[in-house]
Design an enzyme around this catalytic site. Sequence first.
Site, PDB file in Angstrom:
ATOM      1  CD  GLU A  88      35.208  48.024 -84.742  1.00  0.00           C
ATOM      2  OE1 GLU A  88      35.952  48.234 -85.730  1.00  0.00           O
ATOM      3  OE2 GLU A  88      35.055  48.834 -83.831  1.00  0.00           O
ATOM      4  CB  SER A 138      61.550  54.265 -90.294  1.00  0.00           C
ATOM      5  OG  SER A 138      60.855  54.225 -89.059  1.00  0.00           O
ATOM      6  CB  SER A 155      45.176  52.782 -88.274  1.00  0.00           C
ATOM      7  OG  SER A 155      45.352  52.316 -89.595  1.00  0.00           O
ATOM      8  CB  SER A 156      51.109  52.811 -86.617  1.00  0.00           C
ATOM      9  OG  SER A 156      51.351  51.455 -86.904  1.00  0.00           O
ATOM     10  CG  ASP A 196      42.358  51.325 -90.759  1.00  0.00           C
ATOM     11  OD1 ASP A 196      41.223  51.368 -90.254  1.00  0.00           O
ATOM     12  OD2 ASP A 196      43.149  50.378 -90.593  1.00  0.00           O
ATOM     13  CE1 TYR A 224      38.618  41.345 -90.528  1.00  0.00           C
ATOM     14  CE2 TYR A 224      39.664  40.126 -92.322  1.00  0.00           C
ATOM     15  CZ  TYR A 224      39.029  41.266 -91.848  1.00  0.00           C
ATOM     16  OH  TYR A 224      38.803  42.311 -92.710  1.00  0.00           O
TER      17      TYR A 224
HETATM   18  P1  ADP Z   1      48.513  49.150 -86.724  1.00  0.00           P
HETATM   19  O1  ADP Z   1      48.157  49.787 -88.015  1.00  0.00           O
HETATM   20  O2  ADP Z   1      47.312  48.681 -85.948  1.00  0.00           O
HETATM   21  O3  ADP Z   1      49.404  49.996 -85.860  1.00  0.00           O
HETATM   22  P2  ADP Z   1      49.741  47.297 -88.523  1.00  0.00           P
HETATM   23  O4  ADP Z   1      50.312  45.934 -88.328  1.00  0.00           O
HETATM   24  O5  ADP Z   1      48.648  47.491 -89.493  1.00  0.00           O
HETATM   25  O6  ADP Z   1      49.334  47.836 -87.059  1.00  0.00           O
HETATM   26  O7  ADP Z   1      50.912  48.286 -88.961  1.00  0.00           O
HETATM   27  C1  ADP Z   1      52.095  48.389 -88.200  1.00  0.00           C
HETATM   28  C2  ADP Z   1      53.297  48.295 -89.107  1.00  0.00           C
HETATM   29  O8  ADP Z   1      53.407  49.500 -89.890  1.00  0.00           O
HETATM   30  C3  ADP Z   1      54.608  48.224 -88.351  1.00  0.00           C
HETATM   31  O9  ADP Z   1      54.908  46.898 -87.975  1.00  0.00           O
HETATM   32  C4  ADP Z   1      55.588  48.776 -89.398  1.00  0.00           C
HETATM   33  O10 ADP Z   1      55.914  47.785 -90.349  1.00  0.00           O
HETATM   34  C5  ADP Z   1      54.753  49.827 -90.099  1.00  0.00           C
HETATM   35  N1  ADP Z   1      54.996  51.161 -89.529  1.00  0.00           N
HETATM   36  C6  ADP Z   1      54.108  51.936 -88.876  1.00  0.00           C
HETATM   37  N2  ADP Z   1      54.667  53.111 -88.499  1.00  0.00           N
HETATM   38  C7  ADP Z   1      55.937  53.093 -88.920  1.00  0.00           C
HETATM   39  C8  ADP Z   1      57.074  54.007 -88.867  1.00  0.00           C
HETATM   40  N3  ADP Z   1      56.971  55.195 -88.263  1.00  0.00           N
HETATM   41  N4  ADP Z   1      58.235  53.613 -89.423  1.00  0.00           N
HETATM   42  C9  ADP Z   1      58.340  52.415 -90.027  1.00  0.00           C
HETATM   43  N5  ADP Z   1      57.334  51.530 -90.120  1.00  0.00           N
HETATM   44  C10 ADP Z   1      56.146  51.847 -89.590  1.00  0.00           C
HETATM   45 MG    MG Z   2      47.051  48.803 -89.578  1.00  0.00          MG
END
Ligand code: ADP
Ligand code: MG
Length: 399
Positions: free
Chosen positions: A35, A69, A143-144, A189, A241
Amino acid sequence: MTPSAQEASALFERLVGSAPERVWSAPGRANLIGEHTDYNEGYVLPFAIEHRTYAAVGRRRDGIIRVASTFDPNPVEVAIVELPALFGGDPGEAVQSGDVPEWAAYPLGVAWAALAHVDATHAQIPGVDIALASDVPIGAGLSSSAAIEGATVGALDDLWHLGLTPLDMSQIGRTAENLAVGAPTGIMDQVASIMGETDSATFLDCRTLETQPVDLGFAREGLRVLVIDTKVSHSHSTGGYRDRREACERGAREMGVKALRDLTTGDLDRAKRILDDVTFRRVAHVVTENQRVLDTVDTLRAEGPRAIGGLLVASHVSMRDDFEISVPELDTAVTAALEAGAIGARMTGGGFGGAAIALVEADRVAETKRAVAQAFADAGFAEPHQFTVAPSHGVLRDA
Ligand code: ADP
Ligand code: MG
């Protein structure tokens, strides 16, 4: 097909009126250990998780890229030739465009960065429809964002015949996130999401970008990774950060090295003499954390996953006491999980909130969750969101 894959396909059909040509997906990720080592050119050991984002895609006859989406009822469309103008010309000098909603900047930014990466003449590229659906929890430190980038870049590489390597794809995802979205993240990520393998982690050297799959054996050994999302928002962490990054840069400068990666634990005596107390403790975290990543890889190989608990706990203690990025909720999660018999536990992600992970025997997951929930209730904290994740495979074509 998973429910999210079906949702992506159904969204595509509503949008386009026919079935998608392809469905691609990429996973979220959790970081096992390492980390705040990435921007110090050190080592990380993340793994892809089974939660995935799906991109149902098909080519169009025109030069339009349209993204939709399940998050947003309104699709967004842009002419491919307009992408450079939207994101500011060359990657390297781009700024985020206010012309599209933030979520759309992820897939559109990937399209832009992918075409720039292969130096494509945008006018010859066929249009494409992209419909996205996901079961990766958003903003939980899993990490969506890398998942949406990975699914999109996998699909575009296929439809546009770009011939990208896994490292190319990771770099494109990072460029999109840094320059099109405007989030200053490293490449961990994307590498974890794209290169993941079942029941393995990906060792990444953040200086050389060399990667190696490392067998985890969690599934084989009947172990689970419990994610304890404290739901404490890390949105106020920007200042913290930046401050930690500056301390690391200062430490490296005063120690006469390019990056903290160039120091070993043998340098810490000298560091303690030269540096002020706060800078020393920031440096000590990074230097010892790099060593712990290497030790975790060696220990996994030599002794298997039950032997890494002490390294996970030492990582947490280092972040709590030396790097000072934990919060009481994360400490409570780690302590309660360990008291309930977890093999190891640590906060994961950037800190100041977010999630902890605990390595737990499969038959003790329910009891560990109960113990953590009880500890949160006793401390007067909001109930955490707890779920298990299994180390899973990276980007792939589903249909
Ligand atoms: P994390 O990566 O920790 O989940 P982030 O802030 O880096 O958080 O990314 C999240 C952002 O990514 C969401 O607010 C959105 O803008 C975008 N996102 C993620 N998944 C989707 C999806 N399936 N459809 C549309 N936007 C998405
Ligand atoms: Mg992210």
